[in-house]
Scaffold this active site. Sequence first.
Site, PDB file in Angstrom:
ATOM      1  N   ARG A  65       0.642  -1.219   0.073  1.00  0.00           N
ATOM      2  CA  ARG A  65       0.174   0.483   0.356  1.00  0.00           C
ATOM      3  C   ARG A  65       1.305   1.128  -0.085  1.00  0.00           C
ATOM      4  NH1 ARG A  65      -1.539   2.442   4.672  1.00  0.00           N
ATOM      5  NH2 ARG A  65      -1.444   0.886   5.670  1.00  0.00           N
ATOM      6  N   TYR A 118     -11.604  19.197 -16.401  1.00  0.00           N
ATOM      7  CA  TYR A 118     -12.503  18.720 -16.441  1.00  0.00           C
ATOM      8  C   TYR A 118     -13.412  17.605 -15.582  1.00  0.00           C
ATOM      9  CZ  TYR A 118     -12.990  13.023 -15.876  1.00  0.00           C
ATOM     10  OH  TYR A 118     -13.164  11.921 -15.218  1.00  0.00           O
ATOM     11  N   ASP A 190      -3.116  20.447 -15.033  1.00  0.00           N
ATOM     12  CA  ASP A 190      -2.960  19.382 -15.094  1.00  0.00           C
ATOM     13  C   ASP A 190      -2.632  18.517 -16.585  1.00  0.00           C
ATOM     14  OD1 ASP A 190      -3.990  16.938 -15.946  1.00  0.00           O
ATOM     15  OD2 ASP A 190      -6.294  17.122 -15.171  1.00  0.00           O
ATOM     16  N   LYS A 215      -4.589   7.695 -19.913  1.00  0.00           N
ATOM     17  CA  LYS A 215      -4.855   7.946 -21.326  1.00  0.00           C
ATOM     18  C   LYS A 215      -3.378   8.203 -22.453  1.00  0.00           C
ATOM     19  CE  LYS A 215      -8.785   9.703 -19.557  1.00  0.00           C
ATOM     20  NZ  LYS A 215      -8.965   9.435 -17.958  1.00  0.00           N
TER      21      LYS A 215
END
Length: 399
Positions: A65, A118, A190, A215
């Site tokens: 983790r 977004y 971003d 992406k």
Amino acid sequence: MTESTDPADTRPSPATLAVWAGEDRYLVDRATQVPVVHSVSFGYDDFDEWYDVATGVAKGHIYGRNTNPTVAVFEDKLRILEGAEAATSAATGMAAISNSLHALLRPGSKVVSVKDTYGGTSLLFTEFLPSIGIEVDLVDTTDFEAIETAIAAGCDLLYLETPTNPTLKVLDLPRLIAAGHAQGAIVMVDNTFATPINQLPLSLGADLVVHSATKFLGGHADALGGVVAGRRDLVEKVYHYREINGATLDPMAAYLLLRGMKTLHLRVERQAQNAHAVASFLEGHDRVTRVNYPGLTSHPQHDIAARQMSGFGGMLSFALDGGLESVKKFLPHMRYAHRAANLGSVETIIGPPATTSHVECTPEERAALGIPEGLVRYSTGIEGIDDLIADLTQALDAV
């Protein structure tokens, strides 16, 4: 989380970095490819060594983790490509964005951003952050004076996205970053649409850069992931929040993203060439009322894009005469495009914001953000350009 150990005096080209960066120390038993390490935990015979790794005094891994060898290579490759001091990953792009905002903001903090972010990011700003006492001021995206005025009125974090999703607006990064820093704000950008191949926000002064690695970085639509890179002190805070809240990047996803990044430069270069040709074709079509692509000289911020980007990317959007009804007729006729909620893949992907970038928003909210229902987002693939234009031609003729 990975940190910089690069020599400052040498930097290969982005094409070379995409293939080689960050991999050397994790190649084992003469392998030429980074292994996928699925182990949840990592064992130590010596207590003192174990304790030093667990407390961060020595490098190493304790529990999946927190960190993982395969994930660390992915982080390091992106860190080097972006020219960052440090980088940390997350399970998705939205996890990277939301973890960063929650790690760096507190009740009473103020965020300044733009209206064209977004859809998921926009909901963070309009719904989730205000619910915990964080003030958010969303300003018209290309009104740079208004953005500067909002920053001057108080700003702890300036969040920018350029080019924007799905309207492809371009923000003047050096100008707005300078305004943010003058107010003492953290500046976060971003960079998903541009990728580090076409734009390096950190080199323009930004403190943090964030990607939906799902992406263009991965490029094959088969792995979810997100990553944040930038100033070491800020990345450490984001990493600490992520390791405790648990939005960890899976090792297999990290491997797939790494494999995809080997061809990042080639893919982005081809996608940009195709996108420019498609945008030019659409701009002259009588059924298209508007084309958004920074590479077109008709784009309102083309000059800004030319100054701060080394390429204009593979994303564009266009509006059809007849609005949503025309979109509904047009989409089924596309042969060489997935009608899907994704982007940045080797295959062309197409869809309206109502089912993709801003599916979380109502039609009224999309309209308020300047997104017409007749807009189509087009993520250009690496197919033959003649085939893509012929496909668009027959689909538009069907409308």
